[in-house]
Design an enzyme around this catalytic site. Structure first.
Site, PDB file in Angstrom:
ATOM      1  N   LYS A  88      30.744 -41.082 -14.950  1.00  0.00           N
ATOM      2  CA  LYS A  88      28.896 -41.160 -14.192  1.00  0.00           C
ATOM      3  C   LYS A  88      27.660 -41.668 -15.337  1.00  0.00           C
ATOM      4  O   LYS A  88      27.689 -42.228 -16.060  1.00  0.00           O
ATOM      5  CB  LYS A  88      28.344 -40.165 -13.681  1.00  0.00           C
ATOM      6  CG  LYS A  88      28.755 -40.081 -12.137  1.00  0.00           C
ATOM      7  CD  LYS A  88      28.367 -39.501 -11.129  1.00  0.00           C
ATOM      8  CE  LYS A  88      29.211 -39.631 -10.103  1.00  0.00           C
ATOM      9  NZ  LYS A  88      29.659 -41.047  -9.425  1.00  0.00           N
ATOM     10  N   ASP A 137      35.435 -29.779 -12.713  1.00  0.00           N
ATOM     11  CA  ASP A 137      35.290 -31.475 -12.142  1.00  0.00           C
ATOM     12  C   ASP A 137      33.523 -31.628 -12.159  1.00  0.00           C
ATOM     13  O   ASP A 137      32.897 -31.195 -11.382  1.00  0.00           O
ATOM     14  CB  ASP A 137      35.382 -31.947 -10.949  1.00  0.00           C
ATOM     15  CG  ASP A 137      34.996 -32.860 -10.627  1.00  0.00           C
ATOM     16  OD1 ASP A 137      34.114 -33.830 -11.148  1.00  0.00           O
ATOM     17  OD2 ASP A 137      34.800 -33.241  -9.296  1.00  0.00           O
ATOM     18  N   PHE A 169      34.134 -33.091  -3.767  1.00  0.00           N
ATOM     19  CA  PHE A 169      34.112 -34.690  -3.431  1.00  0.00           C
ATOM     20  C   PHE A 169      34.664 -35.206  -4.849  1.00  0.00           C
ATOM     21  O   PHE A 169      34.084 -34.027  -5.928  1.00  0.00           O
ATOM     22  CB  PHE A 169      33.808 -35.037  -2.930  1.00  0.00           C
ATOM     23  CG  PHE A 169      33.185 -36.586  -2.868  1.00  0.00           C
ATOM     24  CD1 PHE A 169      33.739 -37.398  -2.098  1.00  0.00           C
ATOM     25  CD2 PHE A 169      32.443 -37.419  -4.503  1.00  0.00           C
ATOM     26  CE1 PHE A 169      34.049 -38.907  -1.907  1.00  0.00           C
ATOM     27  CE2 PHE A 169      32.684 -38.661  -4.416  1.00  0.00           C
ATOM     28  CZ  PHE A 169      33.007 -39.175  -2.941  1.00  0.00           C
TER      29      PHE A 169
END
Length: 411
Positions: free
Chosen positions: A261, A232, A147
């Site tokens: 984030k 990632d 994801f």
């Protein structure tokens, strides 16, 4: 007065959101109005323990005083210009980011998905200009159940049917291999392969931790076969797993790295693609950019976030409190819990679907004053702000126990 025929202006926030907003989320039925540290408050004044921290975006806690001060001070000074000009905030931010991660250069963006898209562009151009792959033939290998965001390119290489359904046609050039299987990666590499994109811990897939030695094996394969290793770390980076980077657990340094984030301190969307010199050198003026990427406000907050991470030893805190969290979750020994797994303060509790859905468990947790979110219908996330203490962890685990007991007694 009405803002829509038959729809009063005095309608509840949930009703307004459901009526006027796209139905692309299914939030829990709580309206939040305030946050401080590890806690959130609802519209009715009830306090909730935040055990999700906005998928790691609020790793430093809600309203961290230093981060808010940096935001306000910079907003009053200079918020947004353009990368058409230099500012006094971007250079220092990029230097701190590169020194902390051990990378040579950084390219600032806004969201995690943008950072990944930047990494994909860099990998392809590196493949053509450095490795010598024929134009239009570059392939990037990805892991199953990845994801990396919601853009059309990214969902195109997703394993999740819903993420793809109705959004094609998709960009070619992606090959999927099983996660945690280094031999499968090596077997998939061809002369057209330019990179392997991998999460050191898969978050959305259900907090999946690969076998020990996997990342080290991936690093060796990528080096020997002449392809880029791109990690990632949008969700796992900046202390979440008990190290600054999750790949630090195996002493691995990738060729490219995506962060996001937590980089925005829970206040702004801030992300970056970082890489070693040879990779980032493929970009020339006009190749890539962003209106807001690297703006002074984002740079000031991101720079302060990195300082807070180091000075408050939040990576170390995540390691210590994560061990407490795992120990207490394992000690629950409830028959509905199939598995507990994770690293640091990124933990997944897998619920037996025959007992209840993870969504139902999250609803039960909400009744107990704890907020979290399920993934894939079977896993409850426990990923609180890194400033959490053992007492709050004990409260969260006890609440999970009560929620499961109550569900077990339900008709």
């Amino acid at each position: 007065m009405t803002i829509h025929p038959g729809f009063p202006l005095s309608a509840s926030p949930i009703a307004l959101e459901e009526h006027f907003g796209a139905a692309n989320y299914a939030p829990l039925p709580v309206v939040l109005t305030r946050g401080e540290g590890v806690y959130l408050w609802g519209q009715d004044g009830r306090r909730y323990l935040d055990m999700m921290s906005a998928y790691s975006a609020v790793s430093f806690g809600h309203g961290h005083p230093r981060l808010v001060e940096a935001l306000v001070a910079q907003a009053r000074q200079l918020a947004v210009t353009s990368r058409a000009f230099h500012t006094d905030r971007l250079g220092p931010f990029l230097e701190r980011l590169c020194r902390l991660t051990g990378m040579d250069r950084a390219l600032p963006m806004n969201t995690g998905a943008e950072a990944v898209e930047t990494a994909l562009k860099a990998a392809r151009k590196w493949g053509y200009t450095v490795k010598g792959i024929a134009e239009g033939h570059a392939q990037i290998i990805v892991a199953a159940n990845n994801f990396a965001g919601r853009t059309t390119t990214i969902v195109g290489f997703s394993s999740e049917a819903q993420y793809r359904s109705g959004f094609g046609p998709f960009a070619p050039g992606f090959v999927t291999v099983p996660y945690g299987d280094a031999a499968a990666l090596e077997a998939a590499i061809t002369e057209d392969t330019c990179a392997f994109l991998v999460e050191p811990v898969q978050g959305e897939a259900g907090i999946v931790v690969p076998p020990v030695g996997y990342l080290k094996a991936v690093r060796e394969i990528c080096t020997r076969r002449g392809i880029l290793m791109i990690c990632d770390e949008v969700q796992t980076g900046l202390g979440r797993t008990g190290r600054v980077l999750a790949c630090d657990h195996e002493g691995v340094r990738p060729d490219g790295l995506t962060l996001g984030k937590a980089l925005g301190g829970g206040l702004l969307p801030v992300s970056a693609f970082l890489a070693r010199e040879e990779v980032m050198a493929v970009f020339t003026p006009g190749d890539h950019g962003s209106t807001f990427g690297g703006n002074p406000l984002a740079a000031a907050v991101g720079d302060t976030a990195l300082q807070v991470l180091v000075e408050e030893k939040l990576s170390e805190r995540a390691a210590e409190q994560g061990a407490v969290l795992l120990e207490r979750l394992h000690a629950l020994r409830h028959p509905a819990i199939r598995d507990v797994r994770g690293k640091g303060l990124l933990v997944g509790v897998e619920i037996d679907p025959g007992f209840a859905s993870a969504r139902t468990v999250c609803e039960g947790l909400m009744q107990e004053g704890v907020l979290s979110k399920d993934t894939h219908g079977t896993v409850v996330r426990f990923a609180p702000p890194l400033v959490i203490g053992a007492r709050e962890i004990g409260d969260a685990v006890a609440a999970l126990g009560r929620a499961l007991e109550r569900l077990g007694k339900a008709p």
